[in-house]
Write a protein that holds these residues in place. Structure first.
Motif, PDB file in Angstrom:
ATOM      1  N   PRO A 216      49.804  54.009  35.987  1.00  0.00           N
ATOM      2  CA  PRO A 216      48.555  54.119  35.231  1.00  0.00           C
ATOM      3  C   PRO A 216      48.482  55.332  34.318  1.00  0.00           C
ATOM      4  CG  PRO A 216      48.217  54.667  37.555  1.00  0.00           C
ATOM      5  CD  PRO A 216      49.604  54.123  37.439  1.00  0.00           C
ATOM      6  N   LEU A 217      49.106  56.458  34.706  1.00  0.00           N
ATOM      7  CA  LEU A 217      48.980  57.705  33.942  1.00  0.00           C
ATOM      8  C   LEU A 217      50.289  58.059  33.236  1.00  0.00           C
ATOM      9  CD1 LEU A 217      47.049  59.819  36.629  1.00  0.00           C
ATOM     10  CD2 LEU A 217      46.169  58.084  35.036  1.00  0.00           C
ATOM     11  N   ALA A 218      50.273  59.143  32.514  1.00  0.00           N
ATOM     12  CA  ALA A 218      51.442  59.568  31.737  1.00  0.00           C
ATOM     13  C   ALA A 218      52.652  59.787  32.637  1.00  0.00           C
ATOM     14  CB  ALA A 218      51.120  60.852  30.977  1.00  0.00           C
ATOM     15  N   GLU A 219      53.826  59.602  32.068  1.00  0.00           N
ATOM     16  CA  GLU A 219      55.052  59.667  32.864  1.00  0.00           C
ATOM     17  C   GLU A 219      55.284  61.043  33.479  1.00  0.00           C
ATOM     18  OE1 GLU A 219      58.567  60.337  29.678  1.00  0.00           O
ATOM     19  OE2 GLU A 219      57.433  58.493  29.411  1.00  0.00           O
ATOM     20  N   ASP A 220      54.794  62.118  32.843  1.00  0.00           N
ATOM     21  CA  ASP A 220      55.031  63.457  33.373  1.00  0.00           C
ATOM     22  C   ASP A 220      53.873  63.967  34.229  1.00  0.00           C
ATOM     23  OD1 ASP A 220      53.197  63.763  31.350  1.00  0.00           O
ATOM     24  OD2 ASP A 220      54.240  65.414  30.341  1.00  0.00           O
ATOM     25  N   ASP A 221      52.966  63.086  34.622  1.00  0.00           N
ATOM     26  CA  ASP A 221      51.767  63.507  35.357  1.00  0.00           C
ATOM     27  C   ASP A 221      51.842  63.091  36.825  1.00  0.00           C
ATOM     28  OD1 ASP A 221      49.322  64.546  35.973  1.00  0.00           O
ATOM     29  OD2 ASP A 221      48.142  63.092  34.823  1.00  0.00           O
ATOM     30  N   LEU A 222      52.775  63.666  37.559  1.00  0.00           N
ATOM     31  CA  LEU A 222      52.871  63.369  38.989  1.00  0.00           C
ATOM     32  C   LEU A 222      51.654  63.894  39.743  1.00  0.00           C
ATOM     33  CD1 LEU A 222      56.630  63.981  39.896  1.00  0.00           C
ATOM     34  CD2 LEU A 222      55.455  61.802  39.531  1.00  0.00           C
ATOM     35  N   ARG A 223      51.169  65.067  39.351  1.00  0.00           N
ATOM     36  CA  ARG A 223      49.999  65.637  40.025  1.00  0.00           C
ATOM     37  C   ARG A 223      48.790  64.731  39.824  1.00  0.00           C
ATOM     38  NH1 ARG A 223      45.938  69.654  39.081  1.00  0.00           N
ATOM     39  NH2 ARG A 223      46.538  69.786  36.896  1.00  0.00           N
ATOM     40  N   GLY A 224      48.627  64.218  38.610  1.00  0.00           N
ATOM     41  CA  GLY A 224      47.522  63.308  38.354  1.00  0.00           C
ATOM     42  C   GLY A 224      47.638  62.021  39.159  1.00  0.00           C
ATOM     43  N   HIS A 225      48.850  61.500  39.267  1.00  0.00           N
ATOM     44  CA  HIS A 225      49.045  60.289  40.069  1.00  0.00           C
ATOM     45  C   HIS A 225      48.729  60.551  41.547  1.00  0.00           C
ATOM     46  CE1 HIS A 225      51.407  58.501  36.654  1.00  0.00           C
ATOM     47  NE2 HIS A 225      50.779  57.435  37.101  1.00  0.00           N
TER      48      HIS A 225
END
Length: 369
Positions: A216-225
């Motif tokens: 769902p979120l940007a590829e570099d946003d592990l924290r957001g995921h």
């Protein structure tokens, strides 16, 4: 294996229908094949990217340059080349995983053909057929979407994946659930189209009992995921974020996902894809095999990967007819919702000269001995 020739074959095939995602619309497959010749054997592989850097930063023209100027020279300098040696030989080149993958795969196909061994045997497959899912693009209307899904279910597909984007998410999913019932294995794929600010909106998908929501979120946003995963009941699956087994281990440790989509090209090849599978299996996390609109050349190897024990969810390993009226290999045909895993040497299928000739745009030698 002593490599005698590496040839790049630019191909362009029309799709049987347009395929729309949150980042663009495809009407054809414009890519290239890599052919590696060594002694009495040859190997084929399909580049997993697109002409434009929309799914990821790599694209066909950049891959051709990386192969010609950096990757191929490092590999042929080895002299006696094996697929296992390709990765270490090109490790100094940063990134370019899709380009590395197509080179490693072509070498592996040639190597395994010389041994008379299949991809499935080499990778450790435990099944001779795998359940096939289908990816359904964004439609112009909900009634059109319902017709599309009905058609695929009529063909026998075991799982439906709906592409979504802001403005095309909750209502299409609601309509598909209402039409086909709660027993339909259903998942959605956002291709990075949302942000964490959309968390409350995405929570509305929880009511539909989805298998997962993919990237769902940007590829570099592990924290957001990881933060989003704490707000949703629906499992998050990562695709674009996972470019290596190390990425997979990090994402799982952070709680950023509960499912992983393994695309061999995205992680640098089938050897690394098997490592991603092993990392996930060690954590008790299911994986499934994603797709990039592959012709039969790429599809054959993907089927072998999808037959590994940790691939417990149906992947995007659709029949040839899902995308192409004419494939570059003998067509893969759905049989009771499953596709057979090729068991011949290498990828297990041969490139057909007629279709290859009809769909070839140009041919270029990257190396001749």
């Amino acid at each position: 294996m002593k490599i005698e020739r590496i040839e790049l074959v630019h191909v362009r095939l029309p799709l049987v229908g347009r395929f729309r995602t949150s980042f663009g619309t495809d009407t054809g497959r414009d890519t290239f094949l890599l052919r590696v010749v060594g002694g009495e054997t040859e190997g084929w592989a399909e580049f997993g990217g697109d002409p434009d850097p929309l799914y990821c930063s790599e694209f066909a023209a950049s891959a051709r340059l990386a192969l010609r100027d950096h990757l191929v020279p490092r590999v042929v300098r080895l002299g006696d080349v094996s697929a296992a040696a390709v990765g270490p030989a090109v490790a100094a080149v940063k990134g370019h995983r899709l380009a590395k993958a197509v080179l490693e795969t072509a070498v592996l196909d040639a190597e395994l053909r010389s041994y008379g061994m299949s991809f499935a045997t080499y990778l450790g497959a435990v099944r001779d057929r795998v359940p096939a899912g289908v990816s359904v693009g964004i439609a112009d209307s909900v009634p059109e979407l319902i017709d599309d899904v009905a058609g695929y279910l009529g063909e026998g597909y075991a799982r439906i994946k709906l592409k979504i984007e802001p403005g095309w998410d909750v209502e299409p999913v609601r309509a598909v659930r209402a039409e086909f019932g709660d027993d339909l294995p259903l998942q959605v794929d956002a291709n990075t189209a949302y942000s964490l600010a959309d968390a409350e909106h995405l929570r509305r998908l929880d009511e539909f009992g989805l298998l997962l929501i993919e990237q769902p979120l940007a590829e570099d946003d592990l924290r957001g995921h990881a933060a989003l995963a704490g707000r949703l009941r629906t499992p998050i699956c990562l695709d674009e974020s996972i470019t290596s087994a190390r990425d997979a281990a990090t994402a799982l440790e952070l709680g950023a996902c509960r499912v992983i989509n393994v695309k061999p090209a995205r992680v640098g090849g089938y050897l690394e894809a098997r490592r991603v599978h092993d990392v996930a299996a060690a954590s008790g996390v299911p994986v499934w095999c994603g797709g990039m609109l592959e012709t039969g050349v790429g599809r054959a190897a993907n089927l072998a990967l999808a037959a590994l024990p940790g691939f417990v969810l149906p992947g995007d390993v659709s029949a040839s007819g899902r995308y192409y009226a004419e494939d570059l290999t003998p067509p893969f045909v759905l049989d009771g919702g499953h596709l057979n895993v090729p068991d011949g040497p290498g990828i297990g299928v041969d490139v057909l000269p007629g279709p290859l000739s009809r769909h070839t745009v140009s041919r270029h030698d990257l190396y001749t001995r």
